[in-house]
Design an enzyme around this catalytic site. Structure first.
Site, PDB file in Angstrom:
ATOM      1  N   LEU A  66       0.796  -1.224   0.000  1.00 30.54           N
ATOM      2  CA  LEU A  66       0.000   0.000   0.000  1.00 30.54           C
ATOM      3  C   LEU A  66       0.831   1.277   0.000  1.00 30.54           C
ATOM      4  O   LEU A  66       0.274   2.369   0.089  1.00 30.54           O
ATOM      5  CB  LEU A  66      -0.964  -0.002   1.191  1.00 30.54           C
ATOM      6  CG  LEU A  66      -1.924  -1.196   1.275  1.00 30.54           C
ATOM      7  CD1 LEU A  66      -2.940  -0.977   2.384  1.00 30.54           C
ATOM      8  CD2 LEU A  66      -2.606  -1.461  -0.048  1.00 30.54           C
ATOM      9  N   HIS A 182       8.574 -15.013  -1.807  1.00 29.92           N
ATOM     10  CA  HIS A 182       8.660 -14.531  -3.188  1.00 29.92           C
ATOM     11  C   HIS A 182       9.562 -15.525  -3.915  1.00 29.92           C
ATOM     12  O   HIS A 182      10.778 -15.512  -3.724  1.00 29.92           O
ATOM     13  CB  HIS A 182       9.258 -13.125  -3.218  1.00 29.92           C
ATOM     14  CG  HIS A 182       9.580 -12.619  -4.590  1.00 29.92           C
ATOM     15  ND1 HIS A 182       8.618 -12.266  -5.502  1.00 29.92           N
ATOM     16  CD2 HIS A 182      10.777 -12.415  -5.214  1.00 29.92           C
ATOM     17  CE1 HIS A 182       9.197 -11.854  -6.617  1.00 29.92           C
ATOM     18  NE2 HIS A 182      10.512 -11.932  -6.470  1.00 29.92           N
ATOM     19  N   HIS A 235       2.387 -15.217  -5.959  1.00 33.58           N
ATOM     20  CA  HIS A 235       2.322 -14.958  -7.406  1.00 33.58           C
ATOM     21  C   HIS A 235       3.038 -16.006  -8.268  1.00 33.58           C
ATOM     22  O   HIS A 235       3.931 -15.688  -9.068  1.00 33.58           O
ATOM     23  CB  HIS A 235       2.805 -13.541  -7.751  1.00 33.58           C
ATOM     24  CG  HIS A 235       4.033 -13.054  -7.060  1.00 33.58           C
ATOM     25  ND1 HIS A 235       4.131 -11.770  -6.590  1.00 33.58           N
ATOM     26  CD2 HIS A 235       5.212 -13.643  -6.776  1.00 33.58           C
ATOM     27  CE1 HIS A 235       5.321 -11.604  -6.039  1.00 33.58           C
ATOM     28  NE2 HIS A 235       5.988 -12.724  -6.159  1.00 33.58           N
ATOM     29  N   ASP A 308      -1.783  -8.517  -5.861  1.00 32.52           N
ATOM     30  CA  ASP A 308      -0.362  -8.236  -6.023  1.00 32.52           C
ATOM     31  C   ASP A 308      -0.145  -6.744  -6.300  1.00 32.52           C
ATOM     32  O   ASP A 308       0.754  -6.364  -7.051  1.00 32.52           O
ATOM     33  CB  ASP A 308       0.240  -9.092  -7.142  1.00 32.52           C
ATOM     34  CG  ASP A 308       1.672  -9.510  -6.824  1.00 32.52           C
ATOM     35  OD1 ASP A 308       2.085  -9.381  -5.663  1.00 32.52           O
ATOM     36  OD2 ASP A 308       2.376  -9.965  -7.743  1.00 32.52           O
TER      37      ASP A 308
END
Length: 426
Positions: A66, A182, A235, A308
């Site tokens: 954010l 990740h 992701h 994402d």
């Protein structure tokens, strides 16, 4: 006490129970009081006619950055809340690789309070897996968990050290949490800008081998097997990684994963002639990989679809492709792009919505994500066939760097409710 609200003439969609039927839903004191066919409005209740549109649980975004704290010029919590409400998102899981990183209990509490202050979205912060998200010393998991951290991750940075990852998995297991990774082997990805292959070569761009994802996934599955810890891969974008995760699940290991709309809706050709809005991390993949991600949405290998969301400003993107920052805005387009796979016949409606609601709720043990008596009245009302166009500069919120800029979508949000209060539409 809030006034009762009856949403009537709706197509009720509840992936948690398999419900897909016409009916109504009654909101009382911020909770779902009842839902189903034949409901009538209590005396004094407000009535919202859905006009046959779809009413589903509010979306739960498993992964978003954010900007705040430290990059408020890109996005603030207030602007992200605006974009989330317009996109039907009522819960956002916030990444910790901010400035400063969320490696202190006071910062975890700060993010949660800032979410409450918006009145329109719940913010669930991840704690940093390592101090400063620097990949070296582990953060204080116990204190962060006590302050409200839902799990631990270094966000867009891979935990490169196998020893650190092994300790993190063991440590997180003791606190009933998972480690979100990740999945990209850093030494193979360093300096890369696009997926290694013919397109990257033709454009003269430094490539990132898709094997960088599979190698990290294989390593961390092995570490999950050793420790009994729960690893969650963010992701996921390649067929090879999905095959490894599918096998690990069949083995019974605590392995889960998510993907994001670019990886099932776009392929590497979207970067066109150096289109920096489509520069993402991981980079867009081949069409074969995109199709593998779609198949994994259907067969259950993928546990959630996350936005994402990675806000960037104009200065980050108005650079030569290799130097531009990776990342795309995703809050406002999360539902619409997911519904594109439904309209294409690739993914059933309830399966798609489940990946945005019930399944992430189950992963995090949240009470949201279902249409059931007593559940929080976090809701989204949308028309699945109503079209709109993604236009950078006109999206809700501050971040405009959408990889879907110019894309026509079907699926417009008509209303969003948070704890029974309408926060968008109407």
């Amino acid at each position: 006490m809030m006034r009762d609200t009856l949403i009537t003439n709706a197509r009720l969609l509840d992936p948690a129970s398999g419900l897909d039927a016409p009916g109504a839903l009654l909101i009382r004191d911020g909770l779902i009081a009842d839902c189903g066919a034949g409901l009538t409005a209590p005396e004094g209740a407000a009535v919202v006619d859905a006009g046959g549109a779809c009413l589903a649980p509010g979306l739960i975004d498993l992964r978003a950055n954010l900007g705040e704290p430290g990059a408020e010029h890109r996005e603030t919590i207030a602007s992200a809340a605006q974009a989330a409400a317009a996109g039907g998102i009522t819960t956002i899981c916030v990444l910790p690789d901010t400035d400063p990183a969320l490696d202190d209990p006071a910062l975890i509490s700060f993010i949660a309070r800032r979410g409450e202050a918006t009145g329109s979205v719940t913010l669930l912060p991840y704690g940093a897996a390592t101090s400063g998200c620097a990949g070296k010393e582990l953060a204080e998991f116990g204190l962060l968990r006590e302050a409200g951290a839902i799990a631990f991750t270094d966000g867009a940075r891979a935990i490169a050290s196998a020893r650190s990852m092994r300790l993190a998995l063991s440590y997180a297991r003791a606190f009933g949490a998972f480690i979100m990774q990740h999945p990209e082997e850093p030494s193979l990805a360093a300096g890369g800008a696009a997926t290694e292959g013919e397109l990257a070569t033709r454009l003269g761009l430094p490539g990132i081998t898709p094997a960088a994802e599979a190698m990290m996934v294989a390593r961390d599955i092995a570490l999950a097997r050793i420790t009994g810890g729960h690893v969650h891969f963010a992701h996921i974008s390649t067929a090879a990684a999905l095959d490894l995760i599918r096998a690990a699940k069949a083995e019974g290991l605590a392995v889960t994963c998510d993907t994001a709309p670019p990886y099932f809706d776009l392929n590497e050709t979207a970067i066109g002639d150096y289109r920096t809005y489509a520069k993402l991390s991981p980079p867009l993949r081949t069409e074969v990989d995109r199709q593998a991600v779609v198949a994994a949405l259907v067969d259950g290998t993928i546990d959630a679809i996350a936005s994402d969301h990675q806000p960037r400003d104009a200065d980050d993107k108005r650079l030569p492709f290799a130097q531009a920052e990776a990342g795309g805005a995703g809050l406002a387009t999360l539902l619409g792009v997911t519904l594109a796979r439904v309209h294409a016949g690739d993914v059933p409606m309830l399966t798609a919505l489940g990946l945005l609601t019930a399944r992430p709720a189950s992963l995090l043990n949240l009470p949201q994500g279902r249409l059931a008596k007593g559940a929080p009245a976090d809701l989204v009302l949308f028309h699945p066939d109503r079209g709109w166009k993604v236009e950078a500069g006109k999206l809700p919120g501050k971040a405009q760097n959408s990889p879907f800029d110019g894309r026509a979508l079907e699926g417009r949000v008509l209303g969003t409710w948070k704890a029974g209060r309408r926060v968008f539409g109407g």
